[in-house]
Design a protein around this motif. Structure first.
Motif, mmCIF file in Angstrom:
data_model
loop_
_atom_site.group_PDB
_atom_site.id
_atom_site.type_symbol
_atom_site.label_atom_id
_atom_site.label_comp_id
_atom_site.label_asym_id
_atom_site.label_seq_id
_atom_site.Cartn_x
_atom_site.Cartn_y
_atom_site.Cartn_z
ATOM 1 N N SER A 35 0.792 -1.219 0.000
ATOM 2 C CA SER A 35 0.000 0.000 0.000
ATOM 3 C C SER A 35 0.833 1.281 0.000
ATOM 4 O O SER A 35 0.282 2.362 0.053
ATOM 5 C CB SER A 35 -0.939 0.002 1.207
ATOM 6 N N ARG A 36 2.132 1.151 -0.057
ATOM 7 C CA ARG A 36 2.965 2.361 -0.089
ATOM 8 C C ARG A 36 4.279 2.071 -0.800
ATOM 9 O O ARG A 36 4.639 0.923 -1.041
ATOM 10 C CB ARG A 36 3.221 2.862 1.318
ATOM 11 N N ASP A 37 4.990 3.141 -1.126
ATOM 12 C CA ASP A 37 6.302 2.995 -1.747
ATOM 13 C C ASP A 37 7.242 2.256 -0.807
ATOM 14 O O ASP A 37 7.081 2.310 0.414
ATOM 15 C CB ASP A 37 6.908 4.362 -2.071
ATOM 16 N N GLN A 38 8.226 1.591 -1.380
ATOM 17 C CA GLN A 38 9.235 0.903 -0.594
ATOM 18 C C GLN A 38 10.607 1.393 -1.038
ATOM 19 O O GLN A 38 10.794 1.812 -2.170
ATOM 20 C CB GLN A 38 9.128 -0.602 -0.796
ATOM 21 N N VAL A 39 11.560 1.345 -0.142
ATOM 22 C CA VAL A 39 12.922 1.756 -0.443
ATOM 23 C C VAL A 39 13.811 0.526 -0.375
ATOM 24 O O VAL A 39 13.681 -0.300 0.522
ATOM 25 C CB VAL A 39 13.422 2.837 0.547
ATOM 26 N N GLY A 40 14.694 0.396 -1.367
ATOM 27 C CA GLY A 40 15.606 -0.740 -1.405
ATOM 28 C C GLY A 40 16.879 -0.356 -2.133
ATOM 29 O O GLY A 40 17.093 0.804 -2.493
ATOM 30 N N ILE A 41 17.726 -1.332 -2.354
ATOM 31 C CA ILE A 41 18.998 -1.107 -3.044
ATOM 32 C C ILE A 41 18.911 -1.720 -4.441
ATOM 33 O O ILE A 41 18.534 -2.877 -4.596
ATOM 34 C CB ILE A 41 20.167 -1.754 -2.266
ATOM 35 N N LEU A 42 19.256 -0.956 -5.457
ATOM 36 C CA LEU A 42 19.275 -1.410 -6.836
ATOM 37 C C LEU A 42 20.608 -1.000 -7.444
ATOM 38 O O LEU A 42 20.915 0.187 -7.520
ATOM 39 C CB LEU A 42 18.109 -0.804 -7.611
ATOM 40 N N ASP A 43 21.414 -1.981 -7.813
ATOM 41 C CA ASP A 43 22.762 -1.724 -8.344
ATOM 42 C C ASP A 43 23.588 -0.851 -7.404
ATOM 43 O O ASP A 43 24.304 0.058 -7.818
ATOM 44 C CB ASP A 43 22.687 -1.075 -9.726
ATOM 45 N N GLY A 44 23.447 -1.105 -6.107
ATOM 46 C CA GLY A 44 24.258 -0.403 -5.120
ATOM 47 C C GLY A 44 23.743 0.967 -4.728
ATOM 48 O O GLY A 44 24.329 1.621 -3.875
ATOM 49 N N ALA A 45 22.660 1.415 -5.330
ATOM 50 C CA ALA A 45 22.121 2.737 -5.016
ATOM 51 C C ALA A 45 20.776 2.600 -4.306
ATOM 52 O O ALA A 45 20.001 1.686 -4.589
ATOM 53 C CB ALA A 45 21.940 3.548 -6.292
ATOM 54 N N VAL A 46 20.510 3.511 -3.408
ATOM 55 C CA VAL A 46 19.221 3.530 -2.739
ATOM 56 C C VAL A 46 18.170 3.909 -3.784
ATOM 57 O O VAL A 46 18.311 4.898 -4.497
ATOM 58 C CB VAL A 46 19.209 4.537 -1.569
ATOM 59 N N SER A 47 17.119 3.098 -3.881
ATOM 60 C CA SER A 47 16.087 3.310 -4.894
ATOM 61 C C SER A 47 14.712 3.239 -4.253
ATOM 62 O O SER A 47 14.509 2.545 -3.269
ATOM 63 C CB SER A 47 16.195 2.239 -5.980
ATOM 64 N N ARG A 48 13.792 3.942 -4.831
ATOM 65 C CA ARG A 48 12.409 3.933 -4.358
ATOM 66 C C ARG A 48 11.586 3.125 -5.344
ATOM 67 O O ARG A 48 11.649 3.326 -6.547
ATOM 68 C CB ARG A 48 11.858 5.344 -4.258
ATOM 69 N N PHE A 49 10.790 2.207 -4.800
ATOM 70 C CA PHE A 49 9.920 1.362 -5.602
ATOM 71 C C PHE A 49 8.482 1.736 -5.273
ATOM 72 O O PHE A 49 8.080 1.709 -4.115
ATOM 73 C CB PHE A 49 10.158 -0.119 -5.287
ATOM 74 N N GLY A 50 7.730 2.094 -6.297
ATOM 75 C CA GLY A 50 6.337 2.467 -6.096
ATOM 76 C C GLY A 50 5.497 1.277 -5.686
ATOM 77 O O GLY A 50 5.865 0.128 -5.894
#
Length: 105
Positions: A35-50
């Motif tokens: 129900s909300r955006d999530q934050v994770g690591i993608l290719d070593g960078a902090v990324s936001r996933f909708g």
């Protein structure tokens, strides 16, 4: 020298969409959607996933229309699960085109 030039930059938003019109046995009823955006690591960078939109097409359309990021974006990129067969994905895309997209204009 300013980067980007004098134009207004475009904004793109990506959302995962899985309209469920059948196969509830496999996917549930949509209550498992994030129900909300999530934050994770993608290719070593902090990324936001909708958030993911999973459920009935009319409910997905209303939720996407109420999503502030979607409303502010110039481009909406809808993604569907890539683990499904081509014919199944084609049906999902047709459902999105017929029952979700018309409500986002």
């Amino acid at each position: 020298m300013a980067l980007g030039g004098p134009h207004t930059p475009r904004v793109s938003v990506s959302r995962s969409v899985l309209p469920i019109t059948s196969d509830r046995l496999y996917f549930g009823d949509g209550n498992t959607a994030s129900s909300r955006d999530q934050v994770g690591i993608l290719d070593g960078a902090v990324s936001r996933f909708g958030r993911s939109y999973i459920g009935e097409p009319d409910v997905i359309a209303k939720e996407l229309a109420a999503d502030a990021a979607v409303a502010a974006a110039d481009t909406l990129l809808l993604t569907i699960p890539n683990q499904l067969r081509v014919d199944y994905n084609a049906r999902l895309l047709q459902t999105i085109a017929d029952h979700v997209a018309p409500h986002l204009r």
